[in-house]
Every structure is written in C-alpha cells, then in structure tokens.
Design an enzyme around this catalytic site. Sequence first.
Site, PDB file in Angstrom:
ATOM      1  N   HIS A 171       0.822  -1.210   0.000  1.00 45.06           N
ATOM      2  CA  HIS A 171       0.000   0.000   0.000  1.00 45.06           C
ATOM      3  C   HIS A 171       0.856   1.260   0.000  1.00 45.06           C
ATOM      4  O   HIS A 171       1.715   1.424   0.865  1.00 45.06           O
ATOM      5  CB  HIS A 171      -0.898  -0.003   1.231  1.00 45.06           C
ATOM      6  CG  HIS A 171      -1.944   1.058   1.196  1.00 45.06           C
ATOM      7  ND1 HIS A 171      -1.688   2.353   1.567  1.00 45.06           N
ATOM      8  CD2 HIS A 171      -3.240   1.026   0.813  1.00 45.06           C
ATOM      9  CE1 HIS A 171      -2.787   3.066   1.439  1.00 45.06           C
ATOM     10  NE2 HIS A 171      -3.736   2.285   0.974  1.00 45.06           N
ATOM     11  N   HIS A 195     -17.598   3.622   8.215  1.00 42.24           N
ATOM     12  CA  HIS A 195     -17.134   2.326   7.734  1.00 42.24           C
ATOM     13  C   HIS A 195     -17.678   1.168   8.557  1.00 42.24           C
ATOM     14  O   HIS A 195     -17.308   0.025   8.329  1.00 42.24           O
ATOM     15  CB  HIS A 195     -15.603   2.302   7.720  1.00 42.24           C
ATOM     16  CG  HIS A 195     -15.043   3.413   6.900  1.00 42.24           C
ATOM     17  ND1 HIS A 195     -15.148   3.451   5.539  1.00 42.24           N
ATOM     18  CD2 HIS A 195     -14.434   4.570   7.245  1.00 42.24           C
ATOM     19  CE1 HIS A 195     -14.603   4.563   5.082  1.00 42.24           C
ATOM     20  NE2 HIS A 195     -14.176   5.253   6.099  1.00 42.24           N
ATOM     21  N   ARG A 268     -19.378  22.718   7.017  1.00 43.38           N
ATOM     22  CA  ARG A 268     -18.501  21.729   6.353  1.00 43.38           C
ATOM     23  C   ARG A 268     -17.395  21.324   7.325  1.00 43.38           C
ATOM     24  O   ARG A 268     -16.436  22.066   7.534  1.00 43.38           O
ATOM     25  CB  ARG A 268     -17.903  22.325   5.074  1.00 43.38           C
ATOM     26  CG  ARG A 268     -16.918  21.371   4.360  1.00 43.38           C
ATOM     27  CD  ARG A 268     -17.654  20.156   3.847  1.00 43.38           C
ATOM     28  NE  ARG A 268     -16.810  19.321   3.007  1.00 43.38           N
ATOM     29  CZ  ARG A 268     -16.114  18.279   3.443  1.00 43.38           C
ATOM     30  NH1 ARG A 268     -16.127  17.966   4.721  1.00 43.38           N
ATOM     31  NH2 ARG A 268     -15.392  17.553   2.607  1.00 43.38           N
ATOM     32  N   CYS A 315     -18.135  25.751  -0.694  1.00 45.43           N
ATOM     33  CA  CYS A 315     -17.523  24.426  -0.700  1.00 45.43           C
ATOM     34  C   CYS A 315     -17.202  24.020  -2.140  1.00 45.43           C
ATOM     35  O   CYS A 315     -17.987  24.281  -3.057  1.00 45.43           O
ATOM     36  CB  CYS A 315     -18.476  23.417  -0.074  1.00 45.43           C
ATOM     37  SG  CYS A 315     -17.847  21.728  -0.086  1.00 45.43           S
ATOM     38  N   TYR A 451      -9.672  17.788  -3.284  1.00 47.70           N
ATOM     39  CA  TYR A 451      -9.957  19.143  -3.770  1.00 47.70           C
ATOM     40  C   TYR A 451      -9.099  19.498  -4.984  1.00 47.70           C
ATOM     41  O   TYR A 451      -8.456  20.534  -5.050  1.00 47.70           O
ATOM     42  CB  TYR A 451      -9.783  20.166  -2.646  1.00 47.70           C
ATOM     43  CG  TYR A 451     -10.740  19.934  -1.507  1.00 47.70           C
ATOM     44  CD1 TYR A 451     -12.112  19.936  -1.725  1.00 47.70           C
ATOM     45  CD2 TYR A 451     -10.293  19.678  -0.219  1.00 47.70           C
ATOM     46  CE1 TYR A 451     -13.009  19.694  -0.701  1.00 47.70           C
ATOM     47  CE2 TYR A 451     -11.178  19.434   0.819  1.00 47.70           C
ATOM     48  CZ  TYR A 451     -12.534  19.438   0.571  1.00 47.70           C
ATOM     49  OH  TYR A 451     -13.420  19.194   1.583  1.00 47.70           O
TER      50      TYR A 451
END
Length: 655
Positions: A171, A195, A268, A315, A451
Amino acid sequence: MWRGYVHRQHHRALLPAFACPRQCGRTALTNVITPNILFGVRTLSSLGSTVVHESSKPTHEYAHYWPRWGWNLTAATAAALTMSALSPNVVQAESQDDQQPQVEGENENESKGNDEDESKDDEDVVIPGEVIEGLPEYTKEEVSKHKSQETGIWVIYKHGVYDVTDFVASHPGGEKILMAAGASIEPFWALYRVHRNNEVYGMLEGLRIGNLDPHDAKEVHSTANPYDNDPARHPVLKAYSEQPFNAEPPMELLVAKFRTPNDLFYVRNHLPVPEVDISTYKVEFSVENKDSESFTLDELKNKFPHYTISAAIQCSGNRRDEMSRLRYIKGLEWKGAALGNADWTGVRLRDVLVHMGVDPDESDFQHVQFEGLDTDNTAHYGASVPLPKAMNLAGDVLLAWNMNGEELSRDHGYPLRVIVPGVTGARSVKWLSKVKVSKEESPSHWQQKDYKSFSPSVDWSTVDWSSAPAIIDSPVQSAVCQPSDGFRVSADDENLVIKGYAFSGGGHGIIRVDISVDDGRTWSPATLTSEPLRYHRNWAWTLWKIKVPVKSLRPHGDNNSDTSDREITICCKAVDAAYNTQPDTIEPIWNVRGVLNHAWHRVRVVVPPAAAATRTTATASEETRAEETEQHEEKAEEKAEEKAEEKAEEKAEEK
C-alpha cells in the site's frame, strides 16, 4: 451471521476461510489466495464461494491508493479497515457514499437465479470482534510487538486480533497505518464511523488471526465517541453527514438576505469539532528555518489593526448532486446551498507575517500553510495558499474571530479561523492553530490528494493526484434558489418570481445574470443586488431576481382552449467582470471528485393551463357574488327584525 478468520504461518501465508453456518449448499472458500491474485465475485464463484458480494472495484472513495494491477483479499479487507478507518486520507464528509451502486442490468441473471435460502443469507449480520472459540489468544503486550514488516503488523478490534502485514507492504500510504500498529483501531473507528457496515465487518473478519486475552480486552475496548461534544445545530439545516456534521440550508432561505444568518450558514466539517479552552489558546506563526512566535487571541486583537470584509465562502463540492446524476460520484450530495455570504472581522494575515519579518516581495517562499485544531489523533486538518495571495494588500486574507457581528460559533471555527476570500472554502481553515511560511505546499491530505479536478476520462483507477494543482480560485457560479425544482405555479399568479445567487472567485465581481425560461433558447437579464464593483476585489456574492409573466409561460398565452399543464425549464448563467461565463452542460466538466460544478443551473416548473386560471377566476367571482348575496340577505333580515321590533314597541305604548 457468518464469521471467518485467517491463519498465518510466520504472518505471511494468507489462508482466508469463510464459513456459512446455514446449510444453503455453498462450499466454504478454503483456497489459498495470494496477495497478487485479481478477483471479483465471479472469480470467487469459480472457486466455489459466493460469500463475498460482487464488486469489481474497491467500495471506498480512496480506492485509488490500491495497487493498479488489481486488488486482492488482503487489500480489500485491510483497505476498508486500515486505510479508510486509520488513515487521515479519508475525507469523512463523504460519509453517505460507501457503497458502489449496481449498474442497471448487471448481475441480473445471477440475481434471478438465487434461491430463497441464498437471498436470506444476504441479510445475515456480521458481528466483528466477537470471541471465536478455537482461535489462539494473544495479550495486548504480544500484539504491541507486531508493528513492523519484520515482526508483522497486527491490530486489535474488540476481542479480535488481526494481521494486516501484507496490505501494508503493498500500500502506497501504508506508513500512515503504522500509527495504529500493535494497538486498537477502535479510537479510529469512533472517528470514521461510516465504515461500520456489514460489508466492511465481513472483510475485517477475513484478517482474523486470534482472540485478545480476556483481561486485556476489558482494558482495550472503548466506546467513546469524539462527536458527542459537537455543538447543537439549527434543525432547518439538511444534513448529508452527521459524524462529521455537514449540512446546508434550504435553497429558498439561502437568498432571503444578502448576509447569510450564522445559524443558516452551511457547515462543512471533516473531523470532530474541537473544544477550545480560550485561556490557553495560542496560534503559532513560523517561517521555515526561522524562529516561531505565538499569539493569544487578545494579543492579535490588541497588536494589529482590525478589518471587516464581506465575503462568500463556497464548498468545492457545491452542486455535486447534479454531477452524480450524470455519472456516479462518491461524495456528499450537496444541492446548491453549500455556500454563504457574511461579514468577517479580524486582522490581516499580511500584517502578522510582516511582523514576523516576511518580505512582501520575498521570492524564496511560495506558500503559507495553515493547520487547524480538528484532528483524528493521527493528523490535523491542513491547507495552504500561495504566499502572494496572503501578502497582497488587496488579497484581504483575514484571521477572523467575528462573523456578522457575532463571535464565531464552534461549527464555524471558534475562536479563530482563516478567511481567504475568492478562494475555495477548503483553504479557509477553521480552529486555527498554526501558520507557516514555506517553500512547499501543505503536506496535508486535503491539499495533496483531495480538492482537485481532473479530465472526465479519469476515474479512481487512473487518477494521479500529483498531476493536478490544488483548487484555489472558484470559477463563476450561479444557481436558481426560487422556485424549487418541481414547483407548480398557482393558476392565480400573474408573475413567476425567480431568485438566486451568483459568485465568482479571484475577486471577479458579477456583471450580469441571464435567465431563460425555455431551457436556454432565449434569455433575459435579471436585476442584481451586490456590493459596489472593485477591480479584482469583489469577495461577496451577488443576489439576483426577475419577474416573468405567467401568461408568457403558457403555450397559447391566455387562450382558454389550452387545458393541459406545461413543464418548463428555468436556467441561469452568470457573467463575471472578466467576462467568464458558465458552460451549458455538466459533461465537459464532470470529474471523479465531483468538484467545481458550475454549469448552467436548471429547475423544472409546472405551469397550469390558461383554462385553469379562467376557471379559478370564474369560481372566485361566483364565490364573491354568493358572499355579497348572503350579506345582502342578512342585512334585509336585520332591517325586517328592526321594523318588527319598532311596531311591537309602538303597540305597547298605545296600550
């Protein structure tokens, strides 16, 4: 309920075993699966198992970190547990989108062939971390010795012990997982609660190697929820994620005032809202390879001049829901209200940096990094902006403590936040704790691997985060806030009032907003409400409004022969001071992250036929005449009664 465990010899050989307690004619998977075998359910089915649900791709948003040659059972399991649960590389805002949708028609034949027992099995609940009889027991001390590739990397969940060694080895972000190596993952799962689902639980048990010693299990187990101390919110906000909290107000309320009320400003959050003790609070300012200096909030207020600016914060994912209709996107389904406009008061970042000895014309440094107090115990939220933006007098970057004349609320960054006007909201870091002038961008995940926008052809399997710059300025944007999509015009209305907002980043003001009621064939300019235009220094949004005669929306005007409803499409497009405008469709700007949707905004409205308006008018006239007749009759009755009483009185007097 089904369980499974993995036995490892020397922590390398992977032997997953899934056992289904129901006798439904399926063979347990006992094959040895090595870390480099590609598989989906079709491969597993060929090996005699359908316990693992079909998925040709990882189900988690940050699946692009997985090896490009495919994904294996170890990676599939550990990615859901460790990558998503342990690493700060998970954007928790995306809490509603953990499952890949099934493409229509896919698996149709397979699903039709399932028998009743098999469909019941799909409803089985996996309970992770329970004691499983027959597995070896390990003490917490023994687990703590396994925190490297050499010793094997183990983690604890409740009563279970799990080995994630193979996943960490392959990973790219495996070093982040080492933060929880040899210890419990429960504190991380308390943060990343999204999760906690059946699929992930099942994969977790696929890495099971044993039970935790009962005495240590009591000590390790923790149910503390870091979100328990989050502040209360206004109930009108529509939440897309509760933990962390992310919500926007109704569109029609958004444009009711030029300055968005604090309680209705979109929220946010990426992590739990920190609790700040103002008596010990300080912000550390530093310049790379030089001394640092810290200030309390009062020291900042007393040492530097105060400024107030009107600025909109938006946002990056605003209007993502429209993009996701085109192609599936994992992310919060923001409608169009993930922005707000407010007056912000604070000190200029430039003034503090000059005090620190930063030369406004300095060429050695290129970035200013910000770090917030919000954390997942492994990393803090962080971002950065170009140094020229921070040092420009006209850049108006503030360290703000006041919003619309009030102290910042906890959700909006109390006691101090950065306001970077004209720049996407992700860079306006809340709960500010550190500011650093540097040659490099912030190393934060949210700066480096989120982003950003990419070509429509890029998906999670091909995305290269280093190939795109971080989003800074916002593109020109507008949206219809009133009427809402699906609104039905009243038959009595003479005019349809249409309202919305427009905004452009980089300080570009809005010079025009065009409105169409025929899906872009013809246009009319709206009336604008905005701050006075200033060259490259327009930070606030623009509100707009237009009235359209209802009869002009009907196919035949006021022709009474028209008896059917008509659906029209209203759309808007803004033009900023640089004459940038919005694209007409989403297709060319669609991106895997679902950011920067600034295509024409469309809403559908139903207009009743002219006959309905005529019927309504006629009915109203009849009702009016009926009321007048009734009133006339009542008056006549009153007069008759008065005359009768007068005659009775006269007769009584005569007698």
